[in-house]
Design a protein around this motif. Structure first.
Motif, PDB file in Angstrom:
ATOM      1  N   ALA A 114      13.537   0.518  -4.987  1.00 10.24           N
ATOM      2  CA  ALA A 114      12.633  -0.373  -4.262  1.00 10.24           C
ATOM      3  C   ALA A 114      12.359  -1.580  -5.153  1.00 10.24           C
ATOM      4  CB  ALA A 114      11.329   0.348  -3.938  1.00 10.24           C
ATOM      5  N   ILE A 115      12.642  -2.761  -4.643  1.00  9.04           N
ATOM      6  CA  ILE A 115      12.426  -4.000  -5.391  1.00  9.04           C
ATOM      7  C   ILE A 115      11.279  -4.735  -4.723  1.00  9.04           C
ATOM      8  CG2 ILE A 115      13.464  -6.182  -6.110  1.00  9.04           C
ATOM      9  CD1 ILE A 115      16.211  -4.720  -5.824  1.00  9.04           C
ATOM     10  N   GLY A 167      -2.623  -3.803  -9.418  1.00  9.62           N
ATOM     11  CA  GLY A 167      -2.818  -2.357  -9.406  1.00  9.62           C
ATOM     12  C   GLY A 167      -1.504  -1.640  -9.172  1.00  9.62           C
ATOM     13  N   LYS A 168      -1.507  -0.687  -8.250  1.00 10.87           N
ATOM     14  CA  LYS A 168      -0.301   0.100  -7.969  1.00 10.87           C
ATOM     15  C   LYS A 168       0.374  -0.315  -6.664  1.00 10.87           C
ATOM     16  CE  LYS A 168      -1.512   4.127 -10.711  1.00 10.87           C
ATOM     17  NZ  LYS A 168      -1.520   5.603 -10.769  1.00 10.87           N
ATOM     18  N   ARG A 169       0.062  -1.509  -6.171  1.00  9.21           N
ATOM     19  CA  ARG A 169       0.614  -1.974  -4.903  1.00  9.21           C
ATOM     20  C   ARG A 169       1.692  -3.018  -5.132  1.00  9.21           C
ATOM     21  NH1 ARG A 169      -2.715  -2.701  -0.524  1.00  9.21           N
ATOM     22  NH2 ARG A 169      -1.218  -4.162   0.374  1.00  9.21           N
ATOM     23  N   MET A 170       2.767  -2.925  -4.350  1.00  7.84           N
ATOM     24  CA  MET A 170       3.819  -3.924  -4.377  1.00  7.84           C
ATOM     25  C   MET A 170       4.255  -4.245  -2.957  1.00  7.84           C
ATOM     26  SD  MET A 170       6.118  -2.798  -7.698  1.00  7.84           S
ATOM     27  CE  MET A 170       6.772  -4.446  -7.975  1.00  7.84           C
ATOM     28  N   ARG A 171       4.694  -5.476  -2.756  1.00 11.20           N
ATOM     29  CA  ARG A 171       5.281  -5.872  -1.478  1.00 11.20           C
ATOM     30  C   ARG A 171       6.789  -5.780  -1.604  1.00 11.20           C
ATOM     31  NH1 ARG A 171       4.242 -11.291   2.215  1.00 11.20           N
ATOM     32  NH2 ARG A 171       5.897 -10.840   3.741  1.00 11.20           N
ATOM     33  N   THR A 206       3.220   1.837  -2.563  1.00 14.37           N
ATOM     34  CA  THR A 206       2.308   2.284  -3.607  1.00 14.37           C
ATOM     35  C   THR A 206       3.118   2.956  -4.703  1.00 14.37           C
ATOM     36  OG1 THR A 206       0.589   2.683  -1.950  1.00 14.37           O
ATOM     37  CG2 THR A 206       0.293   3.742  -4.096  1.00 14.37           C
ATOM     38  N   ILE A 207       2.822   2.633  -5.953  1.00 13.68           N
ATOM     39  CA  ILE A 207       3.476   3.282  -7.092  1.00 13.68           C
ATOM     40  C   ILE A 207       2.750   4.591  -7.375  1.00 13.68           C
ATOM     41  CG2 ILE A 207       4.152   3.069  -9.509  1.00 13.68           C
ATOM     42  CD1 ILE A 207       5.459   1.030  -7.613  1.00 13.68           C
TER      43      ILE A 207
END
Length: 246
Positions: A148-149, A155-159, A221-222
């Motif tokens: 996932a890129i 925090g632990k959130r990525m788009r 979410t990581i």
């Protein structure tokens, strides 16, 4: 009390090419599908049901106190299967969020199931999922490990920007192992299943690329742990070993 606005659906079918009859394989005295069902029930985030095309699976689920929904055997993906199940279970449209929990994740934790939901608190997000940082070269290089890129949102959130089987991104820095647990807004799931497979989806053999190519937003979410999917006899033995100690 679970949230009636959330539906947790577990697609399960017998026709696995590498491990036929997979959902009913015994793991420490219970069929695999029942382990997944129980984790979903214990997470207590919403109504839980198994979506299947096989009466034997439905019978096992109901024998253990669960809800099973019979669906068409011709669905090309789990997303199509849960869409049919959603329509049957919730024709009135009360469920606003549908979680797609794969039936071959017997070691998934209740925390993982809960962790998939927070990105949908942002109304701009269509689909939420999970990823975990890669720490070994073996994971890094394996095409079976989907990367996932994304761009950090703090925090632990990525788009999510892209998903690939390649080792990516290149260069120094973290890489993330995508975990195939999804939470859809109802409208996003309905749109997704109405779309034809996209070029990148077909090239990478990754269904989530259909949503990205259609301009849908996926955030992830990581999390710290990766649930072990069961695709082979060796995976089954690993799951038995893990769950025999829990």
């Amino acid at each position: 009390m679970t949230d009636p606005r959330i539906l947790v659906l577990i697609p399960a079918r017998m026709a696995s090419t590498r491990l036929p009859g997979k959902p009913l394989k015994d793991i420490v005295g219970l069929p695999m599908i029942i382990h997944v069902l129980r984790r979903a029930q214990e997470a207590a985030v919403g109504r839980v049901a198994v979506a299947t095309d096989t009466q034997e699976i439905a019978d096992a689920v109901t024998a253990h106190g669960g809800v099973a929904v019979m669906t068409s055997p011709s669905h090309p993906s789990g997303s199509d299967r849960i869409h049919e199940a959603m329509q049957k279970l919730d024709p009135g449209g009360q469920a606003e969020i549908v979680v797609n929990l794969q039936g071959d994740f017997p070691t998934i934790t209740t925390d993982n199931i809960r962790d998939v939901l927070p990105p949908l608190e942002d109304p701009a997000v269509d689909i939420a999922t999970l990823a975990s940082q890669i720490h070994t070269e073996e994971e890094d290089l394996a095409p079976s490990v989907v990367k996932a890129i994304g761009t950090s949102l703090g925090g632990k959130r990525m788009r999510a920007l892209y998903f690939t089987r390649a080792t990516a991104p290149t260069g120094d820095g973290p890489r993330y192992h995508h975990i195939g647990l999804y939470a859809y807004r109802r409208a996003a799931l309905e749109r997704y299943v109405s779309l034809p497979p996209s070029p990148l989806e077909l090239q990478e053999k990754l269904e989530q690329l259909r949503a990205l190519e259609a301009g849908m937003r996926i955030d992830f979410t990581i999390v710290d742990t990766v649930p072990r999917g069961v695709d082979t006899a060796a995976d089954l033995e690993t799951a038995r070993s893990i769950l025999s100690k829990s």
